[in-house]
Write an enzyme that holds these catalytic residues in place. Structure first.
Site, short mmCIF file in Angstrom:
data_model
loop_
_atom_site.label_atom_id
_atom_site.label_comp_id
_atom_site.label_asym_id
_atom_site.label_seq_id
_atom_site.Cartn_x
_atom_site.Cartn_y
_atom_site.Cartn_z
N ASP A 194 -6.92 4.22 -4.86
CA ASP A 194 -7.62 4.05 -3.58
C ASP A 194 -8.27 5.41 -3.31
OD1 ASP A 194 -7.87 2.10 -1.13
OD2 ASP A 194 -7.38 4.01 -0.20
N LYS A 250 0.87 -1.19 0.00
CA LYS A 250 0.00 0.00 0.00
C LYS A 250 0.90 1.22 0.00
CE LYS A 250 -4.39 1.01 -0.03
NZ LYS A 250 -5.50 0.30 -0.65
P1 NDP Z 1 -12.94 7.61 -2.95
O1 NDP Z 1 -12.01 8.66 -2.52
O2 NDP Z 1 -13.24 7.44 -4.39
O3 NDP Z 1 -14.32 7.73 -2.15
C1 NDP Z 1 -14.39 7.80 -0.77
C2 NDP Z 1 -15.78 8.31 -0.43
O4 NDP Z 1 -15.95 8.26 0.97
C3 NDP Z 1 -16.00 9.75 -0.86
O5 NDP Z 1 -17.33 9.88 -1.25
C4 NDP Z 1 -15.72 10.52 0.43
O6 NDP Z 1 -16.41 11.76 0.48
C5 NDP Z 1 -16.26 9.58 1.46
N1 NDP Z 1 -15.61 9.74 2.75
C6 NDP Z 1 -14.32 9.98 3.02
N2 NDP Z 1 -14.11 10.06 4.35
C7 NDP Z 1 -15.31 9.85 4.92
C8 NDP Z 1 -15.76 9.81 6.26
N3 NDP Z 1 -14.93 9.99 7.28
N4 NDP Z 1 -17.07 9.56 6.47
C9 NDP Z 1 -17.94 9.37 5.44
N5 NDP Z 1 -17.56 9.42 4.15
C10 NDP Z 1 -16.27 9.65 3.90
O7 NDP Z 1 -12.34 6.21 -2.35
P2 NDP Z 1 -12.64 4.74 -2.81
O8 NDP Z 1 -14.06 4.59 -3.17
O9 NDP Z 1 -11.58 4.33 -3.76
O10 NDP Z 1 -12.33 3.94 -1.46
C11 NDP Z 1 -13.31 3.79 -0.44
C12 NDP Z 1 -12.91 2.64 0.47
O11 NDP Z 1 -12.81 1.42 -0.30
C13 NDP Z 1 -11.56 2.78 1.16
O12 NDP Z 1 -11.60 2.13 2.40
C14 NDP Z 1 -10.61 2.02 0.22
O13 NDP Z 1 -9.45 1.58 0.86
C15 NDP Z 1 -11.51 0.85 -0.16
N6 NDP Z 1 -11.17 0.16 -1.39
C16 NDP Z 1 -11.07 0.82 -2.58
C17 NDP Z 1 -10.78 0.13 -3.73
C18 NDP Z 1 -10.79 0.78 -5.08
O14 NDP Z 1 -10.76 0.03 -6.08
N7 NDP Z 1 -10.85 2.07 -5.18
C19 NDP Z 1 -10.47 -1.31 -3.71
C20 NDP Z 1 -10.69 -1.92 -2.42
C21 NDP Z 1 -11.00 -1.19 -1.32
P3 NDP Z 1 -15.69 13.09 -0.03
O15 NDP Z 1 -15.30 12.83 -1.46
O16 NDP Z 1 -16.73 14.13 0.14
O17 NDP Z 1 -14.48 13.25 0.86
#
Ligand code: NDP
Length: 445
Positions: free
Chosen positions: A164, A124
């Protein structure tokens, strides 16, 4: 295995790294009995070797913003374990990024990648850079400066990063462009690439699609499906939008999305043109809440709250770590939630997980549920190696198969005497055994 002693020693060596210690505790508690039944693991000290990253890089990233101001961020890459394949794991750009978070994510990635059935090790990386509010030019310059250091330690056969939080298709493009210029090669060194330059179909949606495929397998064990169910999900990023799309396609109604400031509840459902609208807002780096609630008056914003207070059949936490606590778990249980599947990494606190298991809720951890993202990255690597581009059906079918296989592994290792499937235990044991056996085969290195 003496878990308390191991954790005590780890805490002394890694003070304050709460997320990392939380992730290690969860895995050790799950694998304790299988470890004790297989003394060959202890004979080569697999535990001490598996909880320690192979190596950690930190580096300075200097870049210039649009006003000409010079800024400095910190970059990281944690190469955790490559027993079963090249290091593989995403890059996170978020102000909260620190070593503890990246070590927890890298540690989880070892077992997740093992579950996918593909040959990928765990890693990571990322930076405390905050992409919010930055212009396209600033994002590009930051990505280029970040890659100026990272390229020295990655490669298609050694370490293959992906996206991520804060790193999507645009960032991967800027990172890849700079890598190519420095390394003078066109290779599969990053995944999540654009379709015209080595990317795989379905990769952008894969984590969300995989999350829903996995949850569907869980529901099937109870003779249920997504059809007609109400879904609460959190976030609205890479993972959440794919999950919203697929859940809707399977006949469910998605009623929430969230951000760090609160959640949006839309009782009419968030689908079709609403999802397209949200994607447009995200792509233009805008806040999504205000414009969404203005555009669709059926929706209400609940500031400072978590979506888990909304009655739902299926909960898909897809935002970030520790976003679903004990009270949230109680709310979901009291509202008769049927299934909780973690699209994000470690979104439920240990107390919340304990409650789900105690109440025999269908509950599965991120390392199993969201493995579709890295699995499709693995498929992207295969296509890059073969210089081929598989059609959509083929990638989707393989993703589907992989998610079913992960589910099967969880059932094999997690089913208790009463028939309840402890997916946490199942995922940890299945993921661990493959890596531990590979380490055993390869000697003390
Ligand atoms: P993004 O940055 O694309 O999206 C994250 C989302 O969560 C945004 O809508 C953000 O809002 C919101 N967010 C961030 N912090 C908070 C919080 N404290 N409370 C509520 N909402 C929050 O990230 P991903 O979708 O890529 O990743 C999301 C999760 O999935 C992470 O845990 C990541 O490690 C995991 N993951 C991702 C993968 C991938 O392919 N991308 C693969 C496997 C796991 P805002 O934009 O307004 O900050």
């Amino acid at each position: 295995m003496n878990i308390e002693k191991i954790l005590h020693d780890l805490e002394k060596k890694n003070p304050g790294e709460l997320e990392y210690l939380q992730a290690v505790r969860e895995v050790l508690e799950s694998i304790e009995s299988v470890y004790n039944e297989n003394p060959q693991f202890a004979s080569v000290n697999i535990i001490d070797r598996i909880v320690e990253p192979d190596r950690i890089y930190t580096f300075k990233v200097s870049w210039v913003d649009d006003t000409g101001k010079v800024l400095v961020n910190r970059g990281y890459r944690v190469q955790f374990n490559n027993a079963i394949g090249p290091y593989k794991g995403g890059l996170r750009f978020h102000p909260s990024v620190n070593l503890s978070i990246l070590k927890f994510l890298g540690f989880e990635q070892i077992f997740k990648n093992s579950l996918t059935t593909l040959p990928m090790g765990g890693a990571k990386g990322g930076s405390d850079f905050d992409p919010k509010g930055k212009s396209n030019g600033e994002i590009m310059r930051f990505c280029q400066a970040f890659m100026l250091e990272l390229w020295k330690i990655i490669g298609p056969e050694t370490d293959v990063p992906a996206g991520d939080i804060g790193v999507g298709g645009r960032e991967i493009g800027f990172l890849y462009g700079m890598y190519k210029k420095l390394a003078r090669e066109n290779s599969g060194v990053l995944t999540g690439k654009g379709l015209n330059w080595g990317g795989s179909l379905i990769r952008p949606e894969a984590t969300g699609f995989g999350t829903v495929y996995f949850a569907n397998e869980m529901l099937k064990t109870k003779g249920e499906s997504f059809e007609g169910k109400t879904v609460a999900l959190s976030g609205f990023g890479n993972v959440a939008w794919g999950a919203a799309l697929k859940a809707t396609e399977l006949g469910a109604k998605v009623v929430t999305i969230s951000g760090p400031d609160g959640y949006v509840y839309d009782p009419d459902g968030i689908s079709g043109e609403k999802i397209d609208y949200l994607l447009e807002l995200r792509a233009s780096n805008q806040d999504i809440v205000k414009p969404y609630t203005d555009e669709f008056p059926s929706a209400q914003f609940h500031p400072g709250k978590h979506p888990w207070e909304v009655p739902c059949d299926i909960a898909l936490p897809c935002a970030t770590q520790n976003e679903l606590d004990k009270q949230d778990a109680l709310n979901l249980i009291n509202n008769n939630v049927l299934c909780v599947a973690e699209g994000a990494n470690m979104p439920s606190t240990p107390e919340a997980v304990e409650l789900f298991l105690e109440h025999k809720i269908l509950f599965a951890p991120g390392k199993a549920v969201n493995a579709g993202g890295v699995a499709t990255s693995g498929l992207e690597m295969s296509q890059n190696s073969m210089k081929l581009c598989w059609p959509l059906n083929e990638v989707d079918q393989r993703l589907h198969q992989i998610m079913s296989s992960i589910h099967e592994q969880c059932v094999t290792y997690g089913t208790g005497p009463d028939g309840y499937v402890d997916y946490v235990k199942g995922a940890n044991v299945a993921g661990f055994l493959k890596v531990a056996n590979a380490m055993l085969d390869q000697g003390v290195i």
